[in-house]
Design an enzyme around this catalytic site. Structure first.
Site, PDB file in Angstrom:
ATOM      1  CG  LEU A 154      -2.292  -0.733   1.159  1.00 27.20           C
ATOM      2  CD1 LEU A 154      -2.206  -1.364   0.881  1.00 27.20           C
ATOM      3  CD2 LEU A 154      -2.956  -0.372   2.611  1.00 27.20           C
TER       4      LEU A 154
ATOM      5  CB  ALA B 214      -3.719   1.112   7.710  1.00 32.49           C
ATOM      6  NE  ARG B 215      -7.725  -4.210   9.189  1.00 31.11           N
ATOM      7  CZ  ARG B 215      -7.872  -4.672   7.206  1.00 31.11           C
ATOM      8  NH1 ARG B 215      -8.013  -3.979   5.958  1.00 31.11           N
ATOM      9  NH2 ARG B 215      -7.869  -6.174   6.236  1.00 31.11           N
TER      10      ARG B 215
ATOM     11  CD  GLU C 272     -14.084  -0.568   8.429  1.00 31.86           C
ATOM     12  OE1 GLU C 272     -14.048  -2.237   7.782  1.00 31.86           O
ATOM     13  OE2 GLU C 272     -13.260  -0.202   8.657  1.00 31.86           O
TER      14      GLU C 272
ATOM     15  CG  HIS D 147     -12.555  -1.776   5.003  1.00 38.12           C
ATOM     16  ND1 HIS D 147     -12.638  -1.872   5.911  1.00 38.12           N
ATOM     17  CD2 HIS D 147     -11.903  -2.711   4.356  1.00 38.12           C
ATOM     18  CE1 HIS D 147     -11.654  -3.045   5.807  1.00 38.12           C
ATOM     19  NE2 HIS D 147     -10.833  -3.103   4.460  1.00 38.12           N
TER      20      HIS D 147
END
Ligand code: NDP
Ligand code: 7N6
Length: 308
Positions: free
Chosen positions: A146, A225-226, A255, A274
């Site tokens: 990424l 990312a998260r 989420e 996402h």
């Protein structure tokens, strides 16, 4: 034992059409079956899944269709001697484009114009507000698939790209690499900070009030990312107080992002659901990766992307 079956767990349907995915394995010379939660496995089974399940520990090899395998218990796979592989290596273009898309929009104000367009409103911004990403500093935190995808694209737009990683190995387009211990030095002075690290005990809460205070007050945070890498309450406070200027966010602590989350309401926050990695050929990219690893397993070779 040799693998005699590939099981596609139905949880892949969270992100890709399960039938199309199963059909993408037409060239594989073992049966491919879509399985649910009641399926049992043995060492001759390969499993490709979005979510983890305890029953997978009976299989011969398990593949996580995500790059982030933080929901999988790697210790359990190691204890059982079952190889676990992930899907890193294929999201440089998709996530790179969405990260650059946030940055260009935040600079050129596309998101604000679209908001006004929704009201049929000819909106002209203050003279001081628009800027170009060219010559602005971007700090990319995490320089794997990424991070490199973001850095290369930002470099091509003329941005001044620096990065953060534990190893000091250089990365194309990144002029300077900082160690995570020097995170504050790395983000101080950046107009954009893009998070591209995995969610681990070390990275959880890596971005919180002290980091927002170090960032410029006209800086934007990008998180592809998260969610848990960012302290969301701290981010909301920083946005409210003008400690930072805005954000581009694809991932969240919870989420789907709950309807009453304050992040929805900031003009300078762009939210995507996402789907930073989404393309209409994601199922083919994952199937190619699974088939490559399947052949490595059959040949007794080292498995690409083995994480346990
Ligand atoms: P990679 O493993 O390729 O890259 C991870 C990078 O993070 C490496 O450069 C690693 O470098 C660095 N890193 C790891 N720990 C730290 C740390 N504590 N501090 C600083 N740098 C660190 O993973 P990907 O790039 O493929 O994916 C990264 C994450 O992004 C995934 O784990 C997933 O959670 C998320 N993701 C989200 C997607 C989306 O749809 N939004 C799509 C794909 C991934 P070094 O070892 O040198 O530290
Ligand atoms: C799409 C998952 C990842 O970790 O969360 C992302 O790869 C995207 C299947």
């Amino acid at each position: 034992p040799q693998l005699e079956r590939l099981c596609v767990h139905e949880s892949v349907s969270t992100k890709i059409p399960v039938e199309g995915f199963a059909e993408a394995f037409a060239d594989l010379d073992v049966p491919v079956e879509v399985v649910g939660d009641d399926e049992t496995f043995d060492r001759t089974d390969a499993v490709a899944s979005f979510r983890p399940r305890d029953a997978f520990l009976d299989a011969g090899w398990v593949h996580c269709i995500r790059a982030g395998y933080d929901e999988f218990d790697t210790d359990a796979y190691e204890a059982e001697g079952v190889p676990l592989t992930n899907s890193t290596g294929i999201h440089d273009t998709t996530v790179g484009e969405i990260a650059v898309g946030y940055m260009v929009s935040l600079a050129r104000m596309l998101h604000v114009y679209r908001d006004h367009q929704n009201e049929n409103h000819w909106f002209e911004p203050d003279y001081e507000r628009p800027f170009t990403v060219e010559n602005e500093r971007l700090c990319v935190v995490g320089l794997g698939t990424l991070g490199r995808g973001i850095a290369e694209r930002a470099d091509a737009l003329g941005m001044d790209v620096v990065g953060v990683r534990r190893s000091q190995e250089s990365v194309p387009g990144v002029s300077e690499i900082y160690h995570p211990d020097d995170l504050h030095e790395a983000i101080d002075g950046a107009r954009f900070v893009a998070i591209a690290v995995p969610h681990t005990p070390e990275t959880e809460g890596m971005f919180s009030t002290p980091e927002f205070e170090v960032m410029r007050d006209d800086a934007y945070l990008i998180n592809v990312a998260r969610g848990p890498i960012v302290d969301e309450d701290g981010l909301i406070e920083a946005l409210d107080a003008g400690t930072i200027a805005g954000a581009g966010l694809d991932v969240f602590e919870t989420e789907p992002l709950p309807e009453d989350n304050p992040l929805w309401d900031f003009e300078e926050v762009i939210i995507s659901p996402h789907r930073g990695s989404a393309t209409n050929r994601y199922h083919l990219d994952i199937a190619d990766l699974v088939m490559e690893i399947f052949e490595q397993h059959r040949a007794g070779e080292e498995l690409r992307n083995r994480v346990a």
